[in-house]
Design an enzyme around this catalytic site. Structure first.
Site, PDB file in Angstrom:
ATOM      1  N   GLU A 139       0.798  -1.231   0.000  1.00 12.17           N
ATOM      2  CA  GLU A 139       0.000   0.000   0.000  1.00 12.17           C
ATOM      3  C   GLU A 139       0.831   1.282   0.000  1.00 12.17           C
ATOM      4  OE1 GLU A 139      -2.729  -0.538   3.269  1.00 12.17           O
ATOM      5  OE2 GLU A 139      -3.421  -2.462   2.511  1.00 12.17           O
ATOM      6  N   ASP A 185     -12.134 -10.549  -0.321  1.00  8.56           N
ATOM      7  CA  ASP A 185     -13.396 -10.729   0.408  1.00  8.56           C
ATOM      8  C   ASP A 185     -14.445  -9.879  -0.291  1.00  8.56           C
ATOM      9  OD1 ASP A 185     -12.574  -8.189   1.447  1.00  8.56           O
ATOM     10  OD2 ASP A 185     -11.875  -9.100   3.311  1.00  8.56           O
ATOM     11  N   ASN A 231       2.049  -5.100  -3.125  1.00  6.26           N
ATOM     12  CA  ASN A 231       0.663  -5.460  -2.817  1.00  6.26           C
ATOM     13  C   ASN A 231      -0.174  -4.201  -2.530  1.00  6.26           C
ATOM     14  OD1 ASN A 231      -1.289  -7.572  -2.126  1.00  6.26           O
ATOM     15  ND2 ASN A 231      -1.072  -6.909  -0.003  1.00  6.26           N
ATOM     16  N   HIS A 244     -10.388  -6.425  -1.999  1.00  5.23           N
ATOM     17  CA  HIS A 244     -11.439  -6.223  -0.994  1.00  5.23           C
ATOM     18  C   HIS A 244     -12.583  -5.539  -1.735  1.00  5.23           C
ATOM     19  CE1 HIS A 244      -8.890  -7.392   2.305  1.00  5.23           C
ATOM     20  NE2 HIS A 244      -7.946  -6.561   1.884  1.00  5.23           N
ATOM     21  N   GLU A 288      -6.012 -10.904  -1.073  1.00  2.00           N
ATOM     22  CA  GLU A 288      -6.793 -10.672   0.157  1.00  2.00           C
ATOM     23  C   GLU A 288      -8.284 -10.606  -0.142  1.00  2.00           C
ATOM     24  OE1 GLU A 288      -5.398  -7.254   2.375  1.00  2.00           O
ATOM     25  OE2 GLU A 288      -3.295  -7.701   1.987  1.00  2.00           O
TER      26      GLU A 288
HETATM   27  O1  G3I Z   1      -2.164  -7.760  18.779  1.00  2.31           O
HETATM   28  C1  G3I Z   1      -2.995  -6.798  19.411  1.00  2.31           C
HETATM   29  C2  G3I Z   1      -3.391  -7.314  20.766  1.00  2.31           C
HETATM   30  O2  G3I Z   1      -2.252  -7.456  21.557  1.00  2.31           O
HETATM   31  C3  G3I Z   1      -4.407  -6.361  21.403  1.00  2.31           C
HETATM   32  O3  G3I Z   1      -4.866  -6.882  22.599  1.00  2.31           O
HETATM   33  C4  G3I Z   1      -5.586  -6.123  20.471  1.00  2.31           C
HETATM   34  C5  G3I Z   1      -6.578  -5.117  20.989  1.00  2.31           C
HETATM   35  O4  G3I Z   1      -7.503  -4.755  19.982  1.00  2.31           O
HETATM   36  O5  G3I Z   1      -5.090  -5.642  19.242  1.00  2.31           O
HETATM   37  C6  G3I Z   1      -4.224  -6.551  18.606  1.00  2.31           C
HETATM   38  O6  G3I Z   1      -3.838  -6.017  17.368  1.00  2.31           O
HETATM   39  C7  G3I Z   1      -4.806  -6.032  16.355  1.00  2.31           C
HETATM   40  C8  G3I Z   1      -4.241  -6.811  15.190  1.00  2.31           C
HETATM   41  O7  G3I Z   1      -5.140  -6.752  14.103  1.00  2.31           O
HETATM   42  C9  G3I Z   1      -3.990  -8.265  15.528  1.00  2.31           C
HETATM   43  O8  G3I Z   1      -5.178  -8.857  15.967  1.00  2.31           O
HETATM   44  C10 G3I Z   1      -5.129  -4.630  15.941  1.00  2.31           C
HETATM   45  O9  G3I Z   1      -5.799  -3.961  16.985  1.00  2.31           O
HETATM   46  C11 G3I Z   1      -5.995  -4.642  14.703  1.00  2.31           C
HETATM   47  O10 G3I Z   1      -6.155  -3.325  14.228  1.00  2.31           O
HETATM   48  C12 G3I Z   1      -5.324  -5.465  13.624  1.00  2.31           C
HETATM   49  O11 G3I Z   1      -6.111  -5.376  12.466  1.00  2.31           O
HETATM   50  C13 G3I Z   1      -5.577  -5.950  11.292  1.00  2.31           C
HETATM   51  C14 G3I Z   1      -5.257  -4.822  10.281  1.00  2.31           C
HETATM   52  O12 G3I Z   1      -4.838  -5.392   9.055  1.00  2.31           O
HETATM   53  C15 G3I Z   1      -4.143  -3.909  10.801  1.00  2.31           C
HETATM   54  O13 G3I Z   1      -2.939  -4.606  10.921  1.00  2.31           O
HETATM   55  C16 G3I Z   1      -6.606  -6.891  10.695  1.00  2.31           C
HETATM   56  O14 G3I Z   1      -6.762  -7.999  11.592  1.00  2.31           O
HETATM   57  C17 G3I Z   1      -6.160  -7.378   9.315  1.00  2.31           C
HETATM   58  O15 G3I Z   1      -7.191  -8.101   8.703  1.00  2.31           O
HETATM   59  C18 G3I Z   1      -5.824  -6.183   8.439  1.00  2.31           C
HETATM   60  O16 G3I Z   1      -5.356  -6.680   7.212  1.00  2.31           O
HETATM   61  C19 G3I Z   1      -5.064  -5.706   6.205  1.00  2.31           C
HETATM   62  C20 G3I Z   1      -3.831  -6.192   5.463  1.00  2.31           C
HETATM   63  O17 G3I Z   1      -2.771  -6.403   6.381  1.00  2.31           O
HETATM   64  C21 G3I Z   1      -3.435  -5.200   4.368  1.00  2.31           C
HETATM   65  N1  G3I Z   1      -4.555  -4.940   3.492  1.00  2.31           N
HETATM   66  C22 G3I Z   1      -5.801  -4.525   4.124  1.00  2.31           C
HETATM   67  C23 G3I Z   1      -6.214  -5.544   5.195  1.00  2.31           C
HETATM   68  C24 G3I Z   1      -7.526  -5.135   5.848  1.00  2.31           C
HETATM   69  O18 G3I Z   1      -7.386  -3.934   6.541  1.00  2.31           O
END
Ligand code: G3I
Length: 371
Positions: free
Chosen positions: A179, A288, A220, A256, A286
């Site tokens: 991105e 969905d 990506n 997406h 990715e």
């Molecule tokens: O690991 C922490 C945990 O320690 C904490 O307790 C918890 C509290 O909410 O947060 C956890 O981190 C989260 C992480 O996912 C792992 O679960 C973050 O809050 C959350 O924002 C994060 O979201 C991910 C997001 O990327 C940001 O990294 C989503 O699951 C994931 O589906 C999303 O994936 C992205 C791709 O990497 C790139 N393209 C878009 C896609 C969708 O946004």
């Protein structure tokens, strides 16, 4: 095989009447069977359990992938069972991101990522690493620091070498840069751009290649699947990288999408084709398909969703440089979508009880017909 369309030419399926049912209870028992019913003029055709989605995809010359979350992998046996049975490509959804791995400079915790890699290896799956350079999910120590260009370069180089070296020979391909283009088609104003400058992109690819010369390296992005301002900018970026002999092997189309704004197969095909002319591979990384926005009955929405999955699979099947389709999650209740948009949705191939949805059936049929 992908190129073999004879099957298609001789047998005309009525896709509307073709459906896959699970004979036994589908909540994770290993003796599940699937069977095709309602086949027109081709009564012997059958999809059995040995022809899971991953097997069907493989016989059509493709790989079927999904992203994986560590919590359900550890805690949910049905999740593990469906994951191992249906998919042969695996992308850690969060576990390999910089912010997840590194809590302090030079400190890495690979426990989650290692567990995902071990699962993939035990189930004969390929791993697509995600992601080495992104503007999101950065460690606080890095986000909150003040870095000179040299320091930022050192940090990025060390990060890439640490992660890619660890998984050398285990991770087949990497989203090296994620991105980096904004929705306006310019370079995204990120901490990487601010500290290092636009060269951070080619540096990242070169370092990843040095750390694992056999890994396939991808750029990506989202909303760059069709033809438009953003995808033109992505095209220009990867074209320039190719011209400079930067080791880049492909572009990831995140995909997406939603039933409200379905992607145009023609535009996605044209985009894949122009990347092929640059010698680049494309992966659907990715996928969905959101259904929330539409007011139609759920069954209609699921049918529309199935059609979109099928169309994209067909686009990929037809393109010589597209060999893999990954969904962003295994089952609806593990999708990032409801959490992020704060509303219910059902964007994936399996529902919250791990029952296969019409989208699963549509993909099975598509791969089956392209054997
Ligand atoms: O690991 C922490 C945990 O320690 C904490 O307790 C918890 C509290 O909410 O947060 C956890 O981190 C989260 C992480 O996912 C792992 O679960 C973050 O809050 C959350 O924002 C994060 O979201 C991910 C997001 O990327 C940001 O990294 C989503 O699951 C994931 O589906 C999303 O994936 C992205 C791709 O990497 C790139 N393209 C878009 C896609 C969708 O946004």
């Amino acid at each position: 095989m992908k190129s073999n369309n004879i099957f298609k030419k001789f047998i005309s399926f009525s896709l509307a009447t073709l459906s896959v049912i699970f004979i036994s209870n589908c909540k994770g028992e290993s003796n599940q069977k699937t069977e095709l019913i309602g086949l027109n003029n081709f009564e012997t055709a059958k999809i059995t359990q040995t022809q899971s989605l991953r097997n069907l995809a493989e016989s059509a010359g493709m790989r079927m992938g999904t992203s994986v979350l560590i919590n359900p992998l550890r805690e949910d046996g049905t999740y593990r069972e469906v994951l191992g049975r249906e998919f042969n490509n695996l992308t850690p959804e969060n576990a390999m991101k910089f912010g997840q791995l590194s809590t302090a400079r030079g400190n890495y915790n690979f426990a989650d990522a290692d567990e995902i890699v071990a699962f993939a290896q035990n189930h004969n799956m390929q791993i697509h690493g995600h992601t080495l350079v992104w503007h999101r999910n950065l460690p606080d120590w890095f986000k909150n620091g003040q870095w000179s260009r040299q320091e930022a370069m050192k940090i990025l180089r060390e990060h890439i070498f640490t992660v890619v070296r660890r998984y050398r020979g285990k991770v087949t391909s990497w989203d090296v840069v994620n991105e980096a283009i904004s929705d306006q088609g310019t370079l995204r104003d990120s901490i990487w751009l601010q500290t290092i400058g636009p060269e951070y992109i080619e540096m990242a690819f070169r370092w990843a290649h040095a750390a694992d010369p056999k890994a396939r390296l991808f750029y990506n992005d989202y909303n760059a699947e069709q033809l438009g301002k953003k995808s033109h900018a992505v095209y220009k970026l990867v074209q320039q990288l190719r011209q400079k002999d930067v080791p880049i092997h492909g572009v990831g189309f995140q995909m997406h999408t939603s039933i409200k704004k379905p992607p145009s197969s023609k535009a996605v095909s044209a985009n894949i084709e122009r990347l092929e002319k640059l010698g680049l591979e494309v992966k659907i990384t990715e996928m969905d398909v959101k259904i929330h926005e539409d007011d139609k009955p759920r069954s209609e929405k699921l049918a529309a969703q199935a059609k979109i999955y099928q169309n994209i699979a067909n686009v990929c099947l037809k393109a010589p440089n597209c060999n893999s389709l990954t969904t962003w999650g295994v089952a609806d209740h593990w999708s990032w979508v409801p959490k992020f948009f704060n509303r219910t949705d059902a964007p994936l191939l399996f529902d919250e009880f791990y029952q296969p949805k019409p989208a699963y059936t549509a993909l099975s049929e598509t791969f089956y017909q392209n054997k």
